[in-house]
Design a protein around this motif. Structure first.
Motif, PDB file in Angstrom:
ATOM      1  N   GLY A  91       0.819  -1.209   0.000  1.00 54.08           N
ATOM      2  CA  GLY A  91       0.000   0.000   0.000  1.00 54.08           C
ATOM      3  C   GLY A  91       0.848   1.252   0.000  1.00 54.08           C
ATOM      4  N   ASP A  92       0.266   2.328   0.558  1.00 53.69           N
ATOM      5  CA  ASP A  92       0.938   3.633   0.551  1.00 53.69           C
ATOM      6  C   ASP A  92       1.978   3.743   1.662  1.00 53.69           C
ATOM      7  N   ASN A  93       3.150   4.250   1.299  1.00 49.29           N
ATOM      8  CA  ASN A  93       4.243   4.495   2.232  1.00 49.29           C
ATOM      9  C   ASN A  93       4.668   5.947   2.045  1.00 49.29           C
ATOM     10  N   THR A  94       4.611   6.732   3.124  1.00 53.05           N
ATOM     11  CA  THR A  94       4.870   8.168   3.041  1.00 53.05           C
ATOM     12  C   THR A  94       6.277   8.497   3.504  1.00 53.05           C
ATOM     13  N   PHE A  95       6.994   9.229   2.652  1.00 58.39           N
ATOM     14  CA  PHE A  95       8.355   9.676   2.922  1.00 58.39           C
ATOM     15  C   PHE A  95       8.355  11.201   2.916  1.00 58.39           C
ATOM     16  N   VAL A 108       4.818   9.813  -1.746  1.00 63.42           N
ATOM     17  CA  VAL A 108       4.069   8.613  -1.364  1.00 63.42           C
ATOM     18  C   VAL A 108       4.304   7.555  -2.429  1.00 63.42           C
ATOM     19  N   LEU A 109       4.851   6.423  -1.998  1.00 66.89           N
ATOM     20  CA  LEU A 109       5.079   5.281  -2.874  1.00 66.89           C
ATOM     21  C   LEU A 109       4.020   4.233  -2.577  1.00 66.89           C
ATOM     22  N   ASN A 110       3.279   3.821  -3.590  1.00 68.36           N
ATOM     23  CA  ASN A 110       2.330   2.725  -3.430  1.00 68.36           C
ATOM     24  C   ASN A 110       3.009   1.482  -3.972  1.00 68.36           C
ATOM     25  N   ILE A 111       3.205   0.496  -3.101  1.00 71.12           N
ATOM     26  CA  ILE A 111       3.988  -0.685  -3.475  1.00 71.12           C
ATOM     27  C   ILE A 111       3.266  -1.979  -3.134  1.00 71.12           C
ATOM     28  N   ASN A 112       3.720  -3.047  -3.772  1.00 73.86           N
ATOM     29  CA  ASN A 112       3.391  -4.410  -3.377  1.00 73.86           C
ATOM     30  C   ASN A 112       4.674  -5.022  -2.843  1.00 73.86           C
ATOM     31  N   ARG A 113       4.560  -5.671  -1.710  1.00 71.74           N
ATOM     32  CA  ARG A 113       5.703  -6.358  -1.112  1.00 71.74           C
ATOM     33  C   ARG A 113       5.424  -7.846  -1.189  1.00 71.74           C
ATOM     34  N   GLU A 114       6.351  -8.599  -1.779  1.00 74.43           N
ATOM     35  CA  GLU A 114       6.184 -10.039  -1.920  1.00 74.43           C
ATOM     36  C   GLU A 114       7.413 -10.741  -1.378  1.00 74.43           C
ATOM     37  N   GLN A 115       7.227 -11.993  -0.995  1.00 76.37           N
ATOM     38  CA  GLN A 115       8.317 -12.805  -0.453  1.00 76.37           C
ATOM     39  C   GLN A 115       8.761 -13.823  -1.487  1.00 76.37           C
ATOM     40  N   TYR A 132       3.775  13.028  -5.533  1.00 68.94           N
ATOM     41  CA  TYR A 132       4.739  13.968  -4.966  1.00 68.94           C
ATOM     42  C   TYR A 132       3.957  15.232  -4.626  1.00 68.94           C
ATOM     43  N   ASN A 133       3.919  15.558  -3.344  1.00 65.93           N
ATOM     44  CA  ASN A 133       3.122  16.693  -2.839  1.00 65.93           C
ATOM     45  C   ASN A 133       1.676  16.601  -3.327  1.00 65.93           C
ATOM     46  N   GLY A 134       1.128  15.387  -3.273  1.00 68.29           N
ATOM     47  CA  GLY A 134      -0.267  15.159  -3.627  1.00 68.29           C
ATOM     48  C   GLY A 134      -0.551  15.047  -5.104  1.00 68.29           C
ATOM     49  N   GLU A 135       0.442  15.216  -5.958  1.00 66.64           N
ATOM     50  CA  GLU A 135       0.253  15.166  -7.407  1.00 66.64           C
ATOM     51  C   GLU A 135       0.790  13.843  -7.954  1.00 66.64           C
ATOM     52  N   THR A 149      10.166  13.301 -12.538  1.00 62.22           N
ATOM     53  CA  THR A 149      10.638  14.666 -12.656  1.00 62.22           C
ATOM     54  C   THR A 149       9.631  15.571 -11.958  1.00 62.22           C
ATOM     55  N   VAL A 150      10.128  16.405 -11.058  1.00 66.58           N
ATOM     56  CA  VAL A 150       9.282  17.313 -10.281  1.00 66.58           C
ATOM     57  C   VAL A 150       9.642  18.729 -10.673  1.00 66.58           C
ATOM     58  N   VAL A 151       8.649  19.460 -11.193  1.00 67.62           N
ATOM     59  CA  VAL A 151       8.852  20.855 -11.548  1.00 67.62           C
ATOM     60  C   VAL A 151       8.449  21.699 -10.340  1.00 67.62           C
ATOM     61  N   LYS A 152       9.417  22.453  -9.832  1.00 67.74           N
ATOM     62  CA  LYS A 152       9.163  23.323  -8.678  1.00 67.74           C
ATOM     63  C   LYS A 152       9.282  24.775  -9.135  1.00 67.74           C
ATOM     64  N   GLU A 153       8.380  25.606  -8.611  1.00 68.64           N
ATOM     65  CA  GLU A 153       8.398  27.007  -9.010  1.00 68.64           C
ATOM     66  C   GLU A 153       8.802  27.895  -7.868  1.00 68.64           C
TER      67      GLU A 153
END
Length: 153
Positions: A91-95, A108-115, A132-135, A149-153
């Protein structure tokens, strides 16, 4: 005489086999792709390269941990990119990406973790989506890893 040599050879081979209890699992690495983040301005100029952000000051936080030295500076292909190995839970992991003392971005990375199976079972991760910042961000293939790629203003 030939039978004796054959018997000795077979005995040596039989007793030299290891059981599953003797498996050294430290040599089998877990697969974890990397997400590279390029911060640019509206004209496409890298904001770490131009000095807007200082590479040594950028950190990444996850839960109670802080990761330093997250900006690559040595390799020309990824110079001044932020790098983060994909890890976490399903699921969602917030950094938090701490760019300046007063500027903290949210990844926020949404991942599947498998063994994996077998005696050296380890986790591997599949990245489903990134915000990234909700986008929502497009995941660009980056040689088996990912680039956003994140465009910052």
């Amino acid at each position: 005489m030939k039978k004796i040599y054959t018997f000795i050879l077979l005995s040596f081979m039989l007793f030299s086999c290891n059981s599953d209890d003797d498996v050294n699992c430290t040599s089998e690495p877990a697969f974890s792709p990397t997400v590279f983040i390029e911060l640019v301005n509206a004209t496409g100029e890298n904001l770490i390269d131009n000095g807007t952000y200082i590479a040594d000051d950028i950190t990444i936080g996850f839960n109670e941990s802080t990761f330093t030295n997250v900006v690559f500076t040595e390799s020309p292909q990824i110079a001044n990119f932020i790098g983060l190995n994909v890890f976490g839970e399903d699921g969602d992991n917030t950094f938090t990406i701490n760019l300046l003392a007063t500027e903290i971005d949210i990844l926020v990375l949404n991942i599947n973790r498998e063994q994996t199976g077998g005696p050296c079972s380890q986790s591997f991760f599949t990245l489903n989506s990134v915000t990234y910042n909700g986008e929502p961000k497009e995941l660009q293939d980056f040689g088996g890893d990912f680039l956003i790629t994140v465009v910052k203003e």
